[in-house]
Design a protein around this motif. Structure first.
Motif, PDB file in Angstrom:
ATOM      1  N   GLU A  77       0.832  -1.194   0.000  1.00 39.65           N
ATOM      2  CA  GLU A  77       0.000   0.000   0.000  1.00 39.65           C
ATOM      3  C   GLU A  77       0.870   1.248   0.000  1.00 39.65           C
ATOM      4  O   GLU A  77       1.898   1.311   0.670  1.00 39.65           O
ATOM      5  CB  GLU A  77      -0.930   0.008   1.212  1.00 39.65           C
ATOM      6  CG  GLU A  77      -1.981  -1.086   1.179  1.00 39.65           C
ATOM      7  CD  GLU A  77      -2.947  -0.983   2.342  1.00 39.65           C
ATOM      8  OE1 GLU A  77      -2.663  -0.174   3.251  1.00 39.65           O
ATOM      9  OE2 GLU A  77      -3.969  -1.694   2.345  1.00 39.65           O
ATOM     10  N   VAL A  78       0.424   2.242  -0.772  1.00 34.60           N
ATOM     11  CA  VAL A  78       1.132   3.512  -0.892  1.00 34.60           C
ATOM     12  C   VAL A  78       0.159   4.626  -0.541  1.00 34.60           C
ATOM     13  O   VAL A  78      -0.931   4.714  -1.111  1.00 34.60           O
ATOM     14  CB  VAL A  78       1.686   3.713  -2.317  1.00 34.60           C
ATOM     15  CG1 VAL A  78       2.406   5.050  -2.439  1.00 34.60           C
ATOM     16  CG2 VAL A  78       2.613   2.573  -2.692  1.00 34.60           C
ATOM     17  N   ALA A  79       0.543   5.452   0.437  1.00 27.18           N
ATOM     18  CA  ALA A  79      -0.304   6.570   0.840  1.00 27.18           C
ATOM     19  C   ALA A  79      -0.161   7.703  -0.168  1.00 27.18           C
ATOM     20  O   ALA A  79       0.950   8.122  -0.493  1.00 27.18           O
ATOM     21  CB  ALA A  79       0.083   7.052   2.231  1.00 27.18           C
ATOM     22  N   PRO A  86      -5.377   4.503   0.875  1.00 30.05           N
ATOM     23  CA  PRO A  86      -4.099   4.221   0.199  1.00 30.05           C
ATOM     24  C   PRO A  86      -4.297   3.342  -1.023  1.00 30.05           C
ATOM     25  O   PRO A  86      -5.225   2.535  -1.092  1.00 30.05           O
ATOM     26  CB  PRO A  86      -3.271   3.525   1.287  1.00 30.05           C
ATOM     27  CG  PRO A  86      -4.291   2.959   2.235  1.00 30.05           C
ATOM     28  CD  PRO A  86      -5.441   3.921   2.221  1.00 30.05           C
ATOM     29  N   ARG A  87      -3.396   3.477  -1.968  1.00 31.22           N
ATOM     30  CA  ARG A  87      -3.445   2.692  -3.192  1.00 31.22           C
ATOM     31  C   ARG A  87      -2.467   1.533  -3.104  1.00 31.22           C
ATOM     32  O   ARG A  87      -1.565   1.530  -2.281  1.00 31.22           O
ATOM     33  CB  ARG A  87      -3.125   3.565  -4.405  1.00 31.22           C
ATOM     34  CG  ARG A  87      -4.113   4.702  -4.603  1.00 31.22           C
ATOM     35  CD  ARG A  87      -3.748   5.539  -5.815  1.00 31.22           C
ATOM     36  NE  ARG A  87      -4.675   6.641  -6.016  1.00 31.22           N
ATOM     37  CZ  ARG A  87      -4.560   7.552  -6.974  1.00 31.22           C
ATOM     38  NH1 ARG A  87      -3.533   7.479  -7.825  1.00 31.22           N
ATOM     39  NH2 ARG A  87      -5.441   8.526  -7.091  1.00 31.22           N
ATOM     40  N   GLN A  88      -2.655   0.565  -3.986  1.00 33.52           N
ATOM     41  CA  GLN A  88      -1.789  -0.606  -4.029  1.00 33.52           C
ATOM     42  C   GLN A  88      -0.943  -0.579  -5.304  1.00 33.52           C
ATOM     43  O   GLN A  88      -1.402  -0.131  -6.349  1.00 33.52           O
ATOM     44  CB  GLN A  88      -2.601  -1.903  -3.982  1.00 33.52           C
ATOM     45  CG  GLN A  88      -3.263  -2.168  -2.648  1.00 33.52           C
ATOM     46  CD  GLN A  88      -3.918  -3.526  -2.602  1.00 33.52           C
ATOM     47  OE1 GLN A  88      -4.109  -4.170  -3.630  1.00 33.52           O
ATOM     48  NE2 GLN A  88      -4.271  -3.970  -1.418  1.00 33.52           N
TER      49      GLN A  88
END
Length: 214
Positions: A77-79, A86-88
């Protein structure tokens, strides 16, 4: 029988002509491996990997006719600032190419949409053990130093599709402020007709009971 013999004789004469022509030429011996050979710019030696560009789309592994590309990854996951959650994204864990199976068709390089695979002219990577021909992503990344720069664009050729799209977007207005403002006149008082002649209003016709005209 004569035609067959004549055809054979003609082929023999052509073969002797080629032999005599090559006999007059001076032979040239390449001093390999002491002198490196001059390879053409698009020679196919070994495949190099630019790990930063790989998005684990798996296109190269799917299109490989020999199934010699092995890819493994995981998600993290990326904030993102301003996003609700958050996105993956895919993180590359394994990228191996088995050059004992590769037939150097170049399909993996052509289908890569993010320019992560490149041809390198290096061909001196023979091994005594066939297992050592399995190159991992670190080994493939080391070949990037040997990849030649791309050729210069032909000034008389057609521009790339990406360049045309970028130029079209730059020329188009990006906001409403850049668009010309259309000023509409406000409605004013009605002006009288010229020469004092007004509009012709029809008079009501005769009625029977004061209702609508007949």
């Amino acid at each position: 029988m004569s035609e067959h013999g004549g055809g054979t004789g003609g082929g023999l004469v052509k073969g002797l002509a080629v032999t005599l022509k090559t006999m007059t030429r001076r032979s040239h011996t390449q001093q390999y491996p002491d002198v490196a050979p001059e390879l053409p710019p698009r020679s196919r030696g070994v495949i190099a990997l630019l790990t930063e560009n790989c998005t684990v789309c798996m296109l190269c592994a799917r299109e490989c006719p020999d199934w010699c590309i092995y890819i493994d990854s995981h998600k993290e996951e990326v904030a993102v600032a301003g996003a609700a959650r958050p996105r993956q994204r895919n993180v590359l864990d394994k990228f191996d190419i088995d050059f004992s199976l590769c037939m150097y068709c170049g399909i993996c390089i052509e289908v890569c949409p993010f320019d992560a695979l490149y041809w390198s002219p290096e061909f001196e990577y023979a091994e005594y053990d066939i297992k050592d021909l399995l190159h991992d992503r670190d080994h493939l990344g080391q070949w990037m130093a040997t990849v030649p720069p791309p050729p210069a664009h032909d000034p008389h050729g057609e521009p790339a599709k990406e360049e045309t799209t970028a130029a079209r977007k730059a020329a188009a207005p990006t906001s409403s402020a850049a668009r010309p403002t259309v000023v509409r006149p406000e409605p004013g008082p009605a002006t009288p007709p010229a020469h004092g002649v007004g509009p012709v209003v029809p008079e009501p016709g005769p009625t029977d009971d004061g209702g609508a005209p007949r």
